[in-house]
Design an enzyme around this catalytic site. Structure first.
Site, PDB file in Angstrom:
ATOM      1  N   ASP A  11      -0.875   2.949  17.836  1.00  0.00           N
ATOM      2  CA  ASP A  11      -2.259   2.470  17.845  1.00  0.00           C
ATOM      3  C   ASP A  11      -2.682   2.285  19.295  1.00  0.00           C
ATOM      4  O   ASP A  11      -1.984   1.621  20.067  1.00  0.00           O
ATOM      5  CB  ASP A  11      -2.379   1.131  17.101  1.00  0.00           C
ATOM      6  N   ASP A 132      -8.925   1.876   3.924  1.00  0.00           N
ATOM      7  CA  ASP A 132      -8.324   0.605   4.314  1.00  0.00           C
ATOM      8  C   ASP A 132      -8.947  -0.483   3.454  1.00  0.00           C
ATOM      9  O   ASP A 132     -10.160  -0.718   3.536  1.00  0.00           O
ATOM     10  CB  ASP A 132      -8.588   0.336   5.794  1.00  0.00           C
TER      11      ASP A 132
END
EC number: 5.3.1.16
Length: 248
Positions: A11, A132
């Protein structure tokens, strides 16, 4: 059994490799100042596919950490899937031309499903959808907003669109090492024909074992983040388990 893939996650925030807790940018831990070196390390450990998210891009709605991503692509030979800030066809095309194997469309999959369909048609097998969920409802804009639609409702929109995979993240577990939400992920995988990848909370080798059980037979893989950085998941042991399951 089908080829299950364990994706190590990188990330990106401010050009660095970080992990967030529950998607909160204020709760970021920096694990490597050099994402390309981290990517190289994962490749050398035997991982066969890298999962990268441009966190700043997810919030900005356009690529922000392009330099770090491009440095990774120059460094490693394994395929990379990339999400974060991919909101139009031009961005999809640009990343695929730069060497990304598969792009992940998240927010735009909720806001603009036609973009996903157009991208999947133009680039077969190279477009995934990132869903998500927080309490079952899909979150968008870098998880800053929660929509009123469920992951299943959105996934079903893309049943015949040629989407390569759906990456399903349980936000409540992400970065907290509480274990994958396999129940919700398997329920989604069993309801659609698109391959589903589990994300959020993978904590130990037990999660990898659970992913390889008969009830999870429709799962295409899982994403490992903090567990790898914290040393709770031994890459060699996890990859050996997966290889043995494939050979069975």
């Amino acid at each position: 059994m089908e080829a299950v893939i364990l994706f190590p996650a990188i990330d990106l925030k401010n050009g660095q490799c970080v992990r967030l807790e529950q998607g909160d940018m204020a709760r970021a831990t920096v694990f490597n100042l050099n994402p390309a070196a981290q990517a190289q390390s994962f490749a050398e450990q035997g991982f066969e596919y890298l999962h990268v998210v441009d966190l700043d891009g997810a919030f900005a709605g356009k690529p922000v950490n392009a330099q770090a991503v491009e440095a990774m692509l120059k460094t490693i030979k394994i395929p990379v899937q990339l999400g974060g800030g991919i909101r139009d066809l031009a961005t999809v095309e640009a990343w695929l031309e730069k060497g990304i194997t598969r792009v992940i469309i998240g927010t735009a999959a909720v806001r603009d499903p036609d973009l996903v369909k157009a991208a999947a048609k133009k680039f077969p097998g190279r477009v995934a959808v990132g869903l998500d969920a927080r309490d079952g409802k899909v979150a968008v804009e870098g998880w800053a907003e929660t929509s009123q639609v469920t992951a299943l409702e959105i996934a079903q929109r893309f049943e015949d669109a040629g989407v390569a995979a759906i990456i399903f993240t349980d936000i409540a577990r992400d970065g907290l090492l509480k274990g994958l939400n396999l129940d919700a992920t398997i329920a989604l995988a069993d309801s659609i024909s698109i391959p589903v990848i589990a994300s959020g909370g993978l904590a130990s080798i037990d999660d990898v074992k659970a992913m390889l059980t008969p009830r999870a037979k429709k799962l295409a893989g899982a994403i490992a983040g903090r567990a790898l950085y914290d040393g709770r998941l031994d890459p060699a042991a996890a990859l050996t388990l997966i290889r043995n399951a494939r050979a069975a």
